[in-house]
Scaffold this motif. Structure first.
Motif, short mmCIF file in Angstrom:
data_model
loop_
_atom_site.label_atom_id
_atom_site.label_comp_id
_atom_site.label_asym_id
_atom_site.label_seq_id
_atom_site.Cartn_x
_atom_site.Cartn_y
_atom_site.Cartn_z
N GLU A 11 0.85 -1.18 0.00
CA GLU A 11 0.00 0.00 0.00
C GLU A 11 0.89 1.25 0.00
O GLU A 11 1.75 1.40 0.86
N VAL A 12 0.68 2.12 -0.96
CA VAL A 12 1.42 3.38 -1.03
C VAL A 12 0.72 4.39 -0.12
O VAL A 12 -0.47 4.69 -0.32
N LEU A 13 1.43 4.86 0.88
CA LEU A 13 0.85 5.79 1.84
C LEU A 13 1.10 7.25 1.48
O LEU A 13 0.46 8.13 2.01
N GLY A 14 2.06 7.49 0.63
CA GLY A 14 2.38 8.85 0.23
C GLY A 14 3.83 8.93 -0.21
O GLY A 14 4.53 7.93 -0.31
N GLN A 15 4.28 10.14 -0.47
CA GLN A 15 5.65 10.36 -0.90
C GLN A 15 6.47 10.89 0.27
O GLN A 15 5.94 11.53 1.18
#
Length: 122
Positions: A11-15
């Motif tokens: 899961e990509v949570l942000g940069q």
């Protein structure tokens, strides 16, 4: 060598930004060094180092016997490898670097710093 296996979900949570490297004594992260295991897989920088050996003896599984590994050793018996980036021209004994930055990796029986590109050599 630390590895991630059998990932079932990502899961990509942000940069985010790349963390600053840890400046460390090269002997501390060389094979068997006091911080080698603790810093494996992290971005590190060694400063004011000199090349002491080129093409050191290959570790187990590190290519064919007699084949070039493109590794060199700097002050503190720390190996520098080409896993991500092959430096050109190749380092020679006596070359000095103000700093070398890279990911600390354990492979073929040795701790090695893995520069990411030419900018990691200063």
């Amino acid at each position: 060598q630390w590895q991630i296996q059998h990932v079932e979900r990502l899961e990509v949570l942000g940069q985010g930004s790349i963390p600053a490297p840890t400046v460390v004594n090269p002997a501390d992260i060389a094979t068997g060094g006091s911080r080698a295991w603790a810093l494996e897989g992290t971005l590190v920088t060694v400063e004011n180092v000199e090349v002491t050996e080129v093409e050191p003896e290959a570790g187990p599984g590190d290519g064919q016997e007699g084949a070039a590994t493109n590794e060199f050793v700097v002050t503190g018996n720390l190996r520098v490898d080409d896993y991500f980036y092959l430096r050109s021209p190749a380092a020679q004994v006596g070359d000095r670097f103000g700093s070398i930055t890279g990911v600390l990796r354990y492979g073929n029986g040795n701790s090695k710093i893995e520069p990411r590109d030419a900018n990691d050599y200063r």
